[in-house]
Design an enzyme around this catalytic site. Structure first.
Site, mmCIF file in Angstrom:
data_model
loop_
_atom_site.group_PDB
_atom_site.id
_atom_site.type_symbol
_atom_site.label_atom_id
_atom_site.label_comp_id
_atom_site.label_asym_id
_atom_site.label_seq_id
_atom_site.Cartn_x
_atom_site.Cartn_y
_atom_site.Cartn_z
ATOM 1 N N GLU A 266 0.890 -1.162 0.000
ATOM 2 C CA GLU A 266 0.000 0.000 0.000
ATOM 3 C C GLU A 266 0.924 1.206 0.000
ATOM 4 O O GLU A 266 1.581 1.483 1.004
ATOM 5 C CB GLU A 266 -0.923 -0.053 1.228
ATOM 6 C CG GLU A 266 -2.157 0.777 1.061
ATOM 7 C CD GLU A 266 -1.975 2.168 1.615
ATOM 8 O OE1 GLU A 266 -1.715 3.093 0.806
ATOM 9 O OE2 GLU A 266 -2.059 2.324 2.836
ATOM 10 N N GLU A 396 4.215 13.173 -4.254
ATOM 11 C CA GLU A 396 3.534 13.073 -2.960
ATOM 12 C C GLU A 396 4.304 13.915 -1.942
ATOM 13 O O GLU A 396 5.476 13.645 -1.667
ATOM 14 C CB GLU A 396 3.501 11.609 -2.522
ATOM 15 C CG GLU A 396 2.725 11.406 -1.249
ATOM 16 C CD GLU A 396 2.620 9.935 -0.851
ATOM 17 O OE1 GLU A 396 3.648 9.249 -0.860
ATOM 18 O OE2 GLU A 396 1.508 9.499 -0.509
#
Ligand code: NAD
Length: 494
Positions: A266, A396
């Site tokens: 993830e 990010e």
């Protein structure tokens, strides 16, 4: 930015034992090493934690292997396993203030959010997954030789699973992984982030108290490149489940090659969040503000690319800027704080670098400043007038920073929303149900929220498309990632 006044809360919990937890015992690291953890609100050292290395990982894997192969866990009926897992959920809730306080000390996040959000979500995982322990079923298969064979499948636990978790939701993400692993009957070596190991250690203790036998849930804090890599490479580990950065995800895949262990990942995100012309704009602004600023923006789901239709763009910029300015940044134990400090000095420097770049390349509509001494604080920041190709828009940031980007039509916004290597989450705000379905289908993301953002539940699968990961967390579907399917074919006639 002036550094917010930071006070140590009198009710902050005691940190407790910071040694490793292996085979039900608290032990020092084999080489006696420790590492420091820090209070992000002050920058001061909080505690020393035992630093597990290769030998400690090996000890923990051996204990987990023994517990898997024989003894009380191996012999436990699914209903007994369910009961212990449920009890662990209860114990988390009974210790919500302590666990929430540890999370605030270690990670910096606001205490009320940690206690009422992270701990409750973690408990919810154990409660939800306990129900699955008695419902992991195979099937009977009508193969093409009537009367000659009886064929069925069994779903069996994998064995020892290595769970490697990050610092942004330390307890919650540990629960995302431990709860299904236990429900399926696996045993665990959990490696928390070296930045935030405290709640994982406490989780391991509470698991023992809940009746989960020694050796089933071992907790080994340590550095990623050392303990993390040793766990990933260990030949007796059947699977690694990892949450963290995409770069580390690639290292995990390489490290798992030796015994071809199963891997679920993830990873990062750079979520698009789209406000259509027909949206309830006020609701969209409020939801989008929470969607990006919650947890200091230290969330893989953070709604960091806010696409606003040109007809509502100015309202959205003004509204989210006002929302950002209204947010109180401060010590996590101050009940007024909605945003605490960032987790570490290194991470603060990284986010500050993006703010400096945003200031050079675009317009700062709100925030844009960060502390230069004391705790690692950053003001919630709204950036505009930046191209989609900018690093700030593409990468990010993992901080409280949103770019507002205008668009003119639906096809255009879908194309731009999908134009990143990530595909974790997305949001759409519209009053038109047809538009909602059309965009939800077109977005390359594991979760699409419509007229809401950041709704999580133990029953909702969560994970990424594209470079945001492999496999899913939560929901019944996660159990596929913690079990093997065995086919049994028995000759019953000629
Ligand atoms: P990271 O990926 O470096 O660390 C996450 C976990 O992996 C930690 O437990 C770490 O010790 C371990 N690890 C690190 N290197 C390893 C290796 N070679 N082998 C095995 N395990 C290893 O993430 P981080 O340093 O905590 O944060 C860096 C960036 O990652 C953040 O700035 C953010 O962009 C991103 N991140 C994403 C998530 C997410 O939920 N997707 C969470 C945290 C961080």
């Amino acid at each position: 930015m002036s550094t917010p006044v930071v006070s140590s809360h009198p009710d902050a919990p005691a940190i407790g034992d910071t040694r490793l937890l292996i085979d039900g015992e608290r032990v020092d690291a084999a080489e006696g090493a420790t590492f420091d953890i820090y209070n992000p609100s002050t920058g001061a050292v909080l505690a020393q934690v035992a630093e597990g290395r290769k030998e400690d990982i090996d000890r923990a894997v051996k204990a987990a292997k023994r517990a898997f192969e024989w003894g009380p866990w191996h012999d436990m009926k699914p209903a007994e396993r369910a009961k212990a897992i449920w009890r662990l959920g209860d114990l988390l809730l009974e210790h919500d203030a302590e666990l929430g306080g540890l999370e605030t000390l270690d990670n910096g996040k606001p205490f009320l959010q940690a206690k009422g959000g992270d701990v409750v979500a973690a408990a919810g995982l154990f409660h939800y997954m306990s129900g699955w322990a008695t419902k992991i079923e195979g099937s009977t298969i009508p193969i093409s030789f009537p009367g000659r064979f009886h064929t069925y499948t069994r779903r069996e636990a994998l064995g020892v699973v290595g769970l490697i978790v990050p610092w942004n939701f330390p307890l919650t993400i540990a629960a995302w992984k431990c709860a299904p692993a236990l429900a399926a009957g696996n045993t665990i070596v959990l490696k928390p982030s070296e930045v935030t190991p405290l709640t994982a250690l406490r989780l391991g203790e509470l698991a023992l108290e809940a009746g989960i036998p020694p050796g089933v849930l071992n907790v080994v804090p340590g550095l990623g490149a050392d303990a993390g890599a040793a766990l990933t490479e260990h030949p007796d580990v059947a699977k690694v489940s990892f949450t963290g950065s995409t770069a580390t995800g690639r290292a995990i895949v390489r490290g798992a090659v030796g015994n071809l262990k199963k891997v679920t990942l993830e990873l990062g995100g750079k979520a698009p969040n789209i406000i259509m012309a027909d949206a309830d704009v006020e609701a969209a602004i409020a939801g989008s503000s929470d969607g990006v600023f919650y947890n200091q923006g230290e969330a893989c789901a953070a709604a960091s690319r806010l696409f606003a239709h040109r007809s509502v763009y100015d309202r959205v910029v003004e509204g989210i800027s006002k929302a950002a300015e209204a947010i109180k940044v401060g010590d996590g134990f101050d009940p007024e704080s909605f945003i605490g400090p960032l987790v570490s000095k290194a991470h603060h420097e990284k986010v500050a670098g993006y703010l400096d770049l945003g200031r050079e390349q675009g317009t700062v509509a709100a925030g844009g400043t960060y502390s230069s001494e004391g705790g690692w604080f950053v003001k919630p920041t709204v950036l505009t007038d930046m191209g989609d190709e900018s690093k700030v828009v593409q990468e990010e940031i993992f901080g409280p920073v949103v770019n507002v980007l205008p668009f003119d039509d639906t096809d255009e916004v879908i194309r731009r929303a999908n134009a990143t290597p990530y595909g974790l989450t997305a949001g759409v705000w519209t009053e038109n149900v047809g538009t909602a379905h059309r965009i939800a289908e077109a977005l390359q993301a594991g979760t699409v929220w419509v007229n809401c953002y950041g709704v999580f539940d133990a029953a909702m699968p969560y994970g990424g498309f594209k470079e945001s990961g492999w496999g899913r967390e939560m929901g019944g579907v996660v159990l596929d990632d913690y079990t093997e399917t065995k086919t049994v074919c028995i000759k019953v006639g000629d």
